[in-house]
Motif scaffolding. Structure first.
Motif, PDB file in Angstrom:
ATOM      1  N   LYS A 130     118.656 142.051 -82.562  1.00  0.00           N
ATOM      2  CA  LYS A 130     119.320 142.426 -81.877  1.00  0.00           C
ATOM      3  C   LYS A 130     119.271 142.351 -81.235  1.00  0.00           C
ATOM      4  CE  LYS A 130     120.179 147.765 -82.768  1.00  0.00           C
ATOM      5  NZ  LYS A 130     119.950 148.205 -84.115  1.00  0.00           N
ATOM      6  N   LYS A 131     119.767 143.035 -79.957  1.00  0.00           N
ATOM      7  CA  LYS A 131     119.133 142.979 -78.842  1.00  0.00           C
ATOM      8  C   LYS A 131     119.353 144.554 -78.098  1.00  0.00           C
ATOM      9  CE  LYS A 131     118.838 139.138 -77.789  1.00  0.00           C
ATOM     10  NZ  LYS A 131     117.231 138.137 -76.904  1.00  0.00           N
ATOM     11  N   ASN A 132     119.197 145.274 -76.799  1.00  0.00           N
ATOM     12  CA  ASN A 132     119.091 146.347 -76.353  1.00  0.00           C
ATOM     13  C   ASN A 132     121.205 146.542 -76.108  1.00  0.00           C
ATOM     14  OD1 ASN A 132     117.000 147.339 -76.963  1.00  0.00           O
ATOM     15  ND2 ASN A 132     116.573 146.582 -74.741  1.00  0.00           N
ATOM     16  N   PRO A 133     121.772 147.478 -76.535  1.00  0.00           N
ATOM     17  CA  PRO A 133     123.360 148.218 -76.265  1.00  0.00           C
ATOM     18  C   PRO A 133     123.379 147.983 -74.409  1.00  0.00           C
ATOM     19  CG  PRO A 133     122.058 150.328 -76.697  1.00  0.00           C
ATOM     20  CD  PRO A 133     121.220 148.767 -76.991  1.00  0.00           C
ATOM     21  N   ARG A 134     124.623 147.560 -74.251  1.00  0.00           N
ATOM     22  CA  ARG A 134     124.625 147.175 -72.258  1.00  0.00           C
ATOM     23  C   ARG A 134     125.117 148.382 -72.465  1.00  0.00           C
ATOM     24  NH1 ARG A 134     127.204 142.552 -70.718  1.00  0.00           N
ATOM     25  NH2 ARG A 134     125.419 140.192 -70.952  1.00  0.00           N
ATOM     26  N   SER A 135     123.980 149.492 -70.995  1.00  0.00           N
ATOM     27  CA  SER A 135     125.027 150.530 -70.278  1.00  0.00           C
ATOM     28  C   SER A 135     126.010 149.773 -69.201  1.00  0.00           C
ATOM     29  CB  SER A 135     123.371 150.878 -69.949  1.00  0.00           C
ATOM     30  OG  SER A 135     122.832 149.845 -68.397  1.00  0.00           O
ATOM     31  N   LYS A 136     126.128 151.536 -68.325  1.00  0.00           N
ATOM     32  CA  LYS A 136     126.635 150.261 -66.847  1.00  0.00           C
ATOM     33  C   LYS A 136     125.632 149.464 -66.195  1.00  0.00           C
ATOM     34  CE  LYS A 136     129.530 151.957 -63.462  1.00  0.00           C
ATOM     35  NZ  LYS A 136     130.897 153.214 -62.686  1.00  0.00           N
ATOM     36  N   PHE A 137     125.419 149.736 -65.921  1.00  0.00           N
ATOM     37  CA  PHE A 137     123.813 149.267 -65.470  1.00  0.00           C
ATOM     38  C   PHE A 137     123.726 147.596 -65.937  1.00  0.00           C
ATOM     39  CE2 PHE A 137     120.307 147.193 -64.362  1.00  0.00           C
ATOM     40  CZ  PHE A 137     120.269 147.087 -63.576  1.00  0.00           C
ATOM     41  N   PHE A 138     123.701 147.191 -66.171  1.00  0.00           N
ATOM     42  CA  PHE A 138     124.045 145.832 -66.893  1.00  0.00           C
ATOM     43  C   PHE A 138     125.027 145.389 -67.367  1.00  0.00           C
ATOM     44  CE2 PHE A 138     119.028 147.978 -68.170  1.00  0.00           C
ATOM     45  CZ  PHE A 138     118.969 146.301 -67.914  1.00  0.00           C
ATOM     46  N   GLU A 139     125.942 146.261 -67.544  1.00  0.00           N
ATOM     47  CA  GLU A 139     127.425 145.395 -67.423  1.00  0.00           C
ATOM     48  C   GLU A 139     127.293 144.862 -66.072  1.00  0.00           C
ATOM     49  OE1 GLU A 139     129.982 144.235 -69.313  1.00  0.00           O
ATOM     50  OE2 GLU A 139     128.338 144.935 -71.234  1.00  0.00           O
ATOM     51  N   LEU A 140     127.376 146.000 -65.202  1.00  0.00           N
ATOM     52  CA  LEU A 140     127.285 145.808 -63.234  1.00  0.00           C
ATOM     53  C   LEU A 140     125.994 144.719 -63.196  1.00  0.00           C
ATOM     54  CD1 LEU A 140     127.123 149.064 -62.122  1.00  0.00           C
ATOM     55  CD2 LEU A 140     129.031 147.096 -62.263  1.00  0.00           C
ATOM     56  N   THR A 181     114.453 142.737 -70.652  1.00  0.00           N
ATOM     57  CA  THR A 181     114.574 143.964 -71.302  1.00  0.00           C
ATOM     58  C   THR A 181     114.996 143.818 -72.357  1.00  0.00           C
ATOM     59  OG1 THR A 181     116.340 144.100 -69.674  1.00  0.00           O
ATOM     60  CG2 THR A 181     113.998 144.597 -68.888  1.00  0.00           C
ATOM     61  N   ASP A 182     115.314 142.536 -72.238  1.00  0.00           N
ATOM     62  CA  ASP A 182     115.982 142.431 -74.163  1.00  0.00           C
ATOM     63  C   ASP A 182     117.598 142.591 -74.348  1.00  0.00           C
ATOM     64  OD1 ASP A 182     115.770 141.485 -77.033  1.00  0.00           O
ATOM     65  OD2 ASP A 182     115.265 143.344 -77.297  1.00  0.00           O
ATOM     66  N   HIS A 183     118.238 142.345 -73.075  1.00  0.00           N
ATOM     67  CA  HIS A 183     119.931 142.198 -73.401  1.00  0.00           C
ATOM     68  C   HIS A 183     119.958 140.473 -73.511  1.00  0.00           C
ATOM     69  CE1 HIS A 183     118.567 146.075 -70.890  1.00  0.00           C
ATOM     70  NE2 HIS A 183     120.060 146.012 -71.441  1.00  0.00           N
ATOM     71  N   HIS A 184     121.490 140.808 -73.950  1.00  0.00           N
ATOM     72  CA  HIS A 184     122.004 139.327 -74.033  1.00  0.00           C
ATOM     73  C   HIS A 184     122.031 139.293 -72.955  1.00  0.00           C
ATOM     74  CE1 HIS A 184     124.909 136.794 -76.036  1.00  0.00           C
ATOM     75  NE2 HIS A 184     125.622 137.175 -74.977  1.00  0.00           N
ATOM     76  N   VAL A 185     122.451 137.920 -72.354  1.00  0.00           N
ATOM     77  CA  VAL A 185     123.252 137.212 -71.221  1.00  0.00           C
ATOM     78  C   VAL A 185     123.622 135.505 -71.186  1.00  0.00           C
ATOM     79  CG1 VAL A 185     122.075 136.253 -68.409  1.00  0.00           C
ATOM     80  CG2 VAL A 185     120.717 137.715 -70.064  1.00  0.00           C
ATOM     81  N   GLU A 186     125.305 136.474 -70.016  1.00  0.00           N
ATOM     82  CA  GLU A 186     125.757 134.843 -70.744  1.00  0.00           C
ATOM     83  C   GLU A 186     125.985 134.516 -69.034  1.00  0.00           C
ATOM     84  OE1 GLU A 186     129.748 136.596 -71.459  1.00  0.00           O
ATOM     85  OE2 GLU A 186     128.815 137.326 -73.216  1.00  0.00           O
ATOM     86  N   ILE A 187     126.325 133.292 -68.608  1.00  0.00           N
ATOM     87  CA  ILE A 187     126.071 132.619 -67.321  1.00  0.00           C
ATOM     88  C   ILE A 187     128.212 132.037 -67.744  1.00  0.00           C
ATOM     89  CG2 ILE A 187     125.133 130.759 -66.307  1.00  0.00           C
ATOM     90  CD1 ILE A 187     122.958 132.386 -67.651  1.00  0.00           C
ATOM     91  N   PRO A 188     127.813 133.200 -66.613  1.00  0.00           N
ATOM     92  CA  PRO A 188     129.693 133.054 -66.437  1.00  0.00           C
ATOM     93  C   PRO A 188     129.813 131.741 -65.529  1.00  0.00           C
ATOM     94  CG  PRO A 188     128.382 133.968 -64.795  1.00  0.00           C
ATOM     95  CD  PRO A 188     127.599 133.624 -65.454  1.00  0.00           C
ATOM     96  N   GLY A 189     131.412 131.558 -65.611  1.00  0.00           N
ATOM     97  CA  GLY A 189     131.572 130.400 -64.490  1.00  0.00           C
ATOM     98  C   GLY A 189     131.513 130.989 -62.822  1.00  0.00           C
ATOM     99  N   VAL A 190     131.916 130.342 -62.577  1.00  0.00           N
ATOM    100  CA  VAL A 190     132.552 131.062 -60.953  1.00  0.00           C
ATOM    101  C   VAL A 190     133.471 130.759 -60.233  1.00  0.00           C
ATOM    102  CG1 VAL A 190     129.956 131.341 -60.032  1.00  0.00           C
ATOM    103  CG2 VAL A 190     131.834 129.490 -59.837  1.00  0.00           C
TER     104      VAL A 190
END
Length: 183
Positions: free
Chosen positions: A5-15, A70-79
């Motif tokens: 289980k990962k922490n929910p995304r806040s606006k900060f983590f979305e940015l 900080t236990d947040h899901h990370v996605e490696i994006p294309g550019v």
């Protein structure tokens, strides 16, 4: 294998996730600039921008490491596509300066989002990047000034870069940890 289980995304983590893409894009754009300079037989400018590319890559992976820590899901994006067509060195340096100014605005938005959420740990994490952007904008501004003064004599820019140290080369001792280790 069950997912953790990962922490929910806040606006900060979305940015922050968006900023990872911006940093990888900046890295790719700097590689394109370096290759253009290499192709034009301007080795000091090429070396400078190859170093900048690695530095931006390290910034992206420092943000990745923070999300992991900080236990947040990370996605490696294309550019997004990078620009490859130029006619004069001053164009490339201006593009780099504009890019660094945009990154500074993005970092300020991240700090603001952390502050608005009372996320003091994330705000503190971003302070290093705020200071880094001051250095990045300063070095690109200096390089642009030198390029403008050099006019058509691009070898004057080469001599300047050979003689002077511009930036820290990404070797800041206080940089946040980088996923996989800094290059």
């Amino acid at each position: 294998m069950p997912l953790t289980k990962k922490n929910p995304r806040s606006k900060f983590f979305e940015l922050l996730q968006d900023q990872i893409q911006n940093e990888f894009h900046a890295s790719q754009q700097y590689i394109a600039l370096a290759v253009w300079f290499d192709n034009e037989d301007l080795p000091q400018l090429a070396k400078h921008f190859y170093r900048q590319a690695v530095e931006e890559r390290n910034h992206a992976l420092a943000m990745v490491q923070y999300m992991l820590d900080t236990d947040h899901h990370v996605e490696i994006p294309g550019v997004p596509e990078v620009r490859n067509e130029f006619t004069a060195p001053i164009e490339l340096i201006q593009l780099a300066l504009d890019q660094e100014k945009q990154v500074a605005r993005d970092i300020e938005s991240l700090v603001r989002a952390a502050r608005d959420a009372d996320d003091y740990t994330s705000e503190q994490f971003m302070h290093w990047f705020l200071a880094e952007q001051v250095e990045e904008i300063s070095q690109m501004s200096t390089l642009l000034t030198v390029a403008k003064r050099a006019g058509d004599d691009v070898f004057e820019i080469e001599r300047f870069l050979h003689r002077e140290t511009v930036g820290d080369g990404g070797d800041a001792a206080d940089m946040p940890p980088v996923a996989g280790g800094a290059l």
